[in-house]
Scaffold this active site. Structure first.
Site: not given
Ligand SMILES: *[C@@H]1O[C@H](CO)[C@@H](O)[C@H](O)[C@H]1NC(C)=O
Ligand SMILES: *[C@@H]1O[C@H](CO)[C@@H](O)[C@H](O)[C@H]1NC(C)=O
Ligand SMILES: *[C@@H]1O[C@H](CO)[C@@H](O)[C@H](O)[C@H]1NC(C)=O
Ligand SMILES: *[C@@H]1O[C@H](CO)[C@@H](O)[C@H](O)[C@H]1NC(C)=O
Length: 407
Positions: A227, A250
């Protein structure tokens, strides 16, 4: 006997240096007292729950008033079900982890937000080069948060709440169940020399998550996760990030913001001298389209950032609307005001064509966005990189590739 004595001498000498070199500031603390968790019954066998022993060592160290104190966790694997280490403490306190702290595989055994929690402490140093092993691979399959907005949350590896004048220097974290580091309401707090690792497809394993915090420095960190490498949430001010290696992951993300009415502004972020390698996003600011809070995001500088095969290198998304909350696209406009954001020397390769993509709010257009020296190449075969900008005000200096943003 003699050799045992020698080993003891050498190891205590080593330990002495370790303790001194990790003191909270340069210099020697007179009266620095060491609280070795083995003297409190910690087994370090990877099976027995050592949470109680470490808590007791912490409590004694924290209440020690003869000078600064150090909690020492030696080499070995220390299984901890969950642990909360609270202050206020009497003096400067150092928490040295040389070995491995290992979490339960069963996520139900952790009944608090973070597996390891520090709260209400000032002048804390966490160091030692040790490892936090979240054992997340046993619970990632239970995570359905991409489909279920009311999904259950799993534990974050380590959290710091209401902690001031403190730092983490040299620590590794792997395979968290959800995020790795959570900083909430911290002040004057530094993170350096930290390595965070989880597979690129592990769900919600944010690297460092920060909210309601101020005056932080994060530098020389390596984050590979499933993430955000760093997630910056509301109420964060004066955050300086540099020398980050991020990927997979991310990217460095601000938001998502604007959903809840008591949110606070995000102000004063700098991200410099960093590399994003194989991340889905690079530098991202995200606000909910359907937003209730009228907060602002302002005074950001992004400078000297390399992108290597990054999905969306530069993104502002004020149309974020997951789980079909917006009935139809474009129906709602974010109330979050983005202002004074500078991008300088951002270069490398994008795996999507829209390498520069700024979708600002129609009712609160972005103001004073400055682009200079941007050079992003699309590495697909079907054309050149493009720039998409909606409702962006500001200026452009130097060479901008891809060009074409109406600012
Ligand atoms: C923490 O450090 C500050 C100065 O940075 C000092 O004023 C304060 O007394 C210290 N607190 C403790 C508990 O050592
Ligand atoms: C954090 O780092 C900054 C810049 O290097 C330094 O000025 C500050 O004193 C550090 N704070 C702590 C608590 O280590
Ligand atoms: C950066 O952190 C790594 C540990 O991840 C450490 O080995 C290295 O010495 C640090 N480099 C600097 C310049 O501080
Ligand atoms: C990016 O990652 C690839 C594969 O992991 C590696 O070979 C390459 O050296 C990295 N590039 C940079 C600039 O870090």
């Amino acid at each position: 006997m003699a050799s045992r004595f020698l080993i003891l001498c050498v190891s205590s000498l080593f330990f002495f240096f370790l303790t001194v070199s990790s003191a909270p500031t340069s210099g020697y603390y007179k009266g620095d007292k060491v609280f070795d968790v083995r003297n409190y019954g910690a087994h370090g066998d990877g099976k027995t729950d050592d949470a109680m022993a470490i808590t007791k060592a912490w409590n004694d160290a924290c209440q020690w008033s003869g000078g600064s104190s150090t909690v020492y966790i030696p080499l070995g694997t220390f299984y901890l079900s969950q642990i909360t280490l609270s202050g206020p403490c009497k003096s400067y306190i150092t928490f040295i982890i040389t070995g491995t702290l290992s979490a339960p595989r069963d996520p139900n055994l952790i009944k608090q937000e973070e597996w390891i929690e520090f709260r209400y402490v000032d002048n804390l140093t966490v160091t030692g080069g040790g490892l936090l092993d979240g054992q997340g691979s046993y619970s990632w399959s239970l995570n359905d948060c991409d489909k279920n907005p009311k999904c259950r949350t799993l534990a974050i590896n380590i959290g710091f709440a209401f902690v001031r004048y403190s730092r983490i220097n040299g620590l590794r974290s792997i395979n968290s169940k959800m995020g790795h580091f959570n900083l909430f309401s911290v002040e004057d707090f530094n993170i350096t020399g930290v390595t965070i690792t989880a597979p690129g497809d592990s769900p919600n394993t944010d690297g460092i998550k920060i909210g309601k915090s101020k005056d932080m420095h994060i530098y020389n960190v390596t984050i590979a996760t499933g993430d955000d490498c760093i997630a910056i949430l509301d109420g964060t001010t004066n955050l300086d990030i540099s020398n980050v290696r991020c990927g997979p992951g991310h990217g460095i993300s601000v938001g998502s913001l604007g959903r809840y009415k008591d949110e606070k502004n995000v102000e004063g972020l700098t991200v410099r001298n960093s590399v994003f390698n194989g991340t889905t996003d690079g530098l991202r600011i995200k606000t909910y389209a359907k937003s209730v809070s009228e907060i602002s995001v302002s005074n950001f500088v992004y400078d000297n950032i390399q992108m290597v095969n990054v999905g969306n290198p530069i993104v502002i998304d004020q149309q974020y609307c997951p789980h079909g909350q917006c009935d139809s696209p474009g129906k709602y406009n974010s109330h979050v005001q983005i202002r004074n954001v500078k991008y300088n020397k951002i270069w490398g390769t994008s795996t999507s064509q829209a390498a520069l993509n700024m979708q600002c709010s129609k009712t609160f257009p972005c103001q004073d966005v400055e682009l200079s020296n941007i050079n992003l190449m699309y590495n697909g075969r079907d054309g050149l990189a493009t720039a998409l900008c909606e409702n962006v005000g500001g200026s452009v200096r130097g060479k901008i590739v891809p060009s074409g943003c109406r600012i």
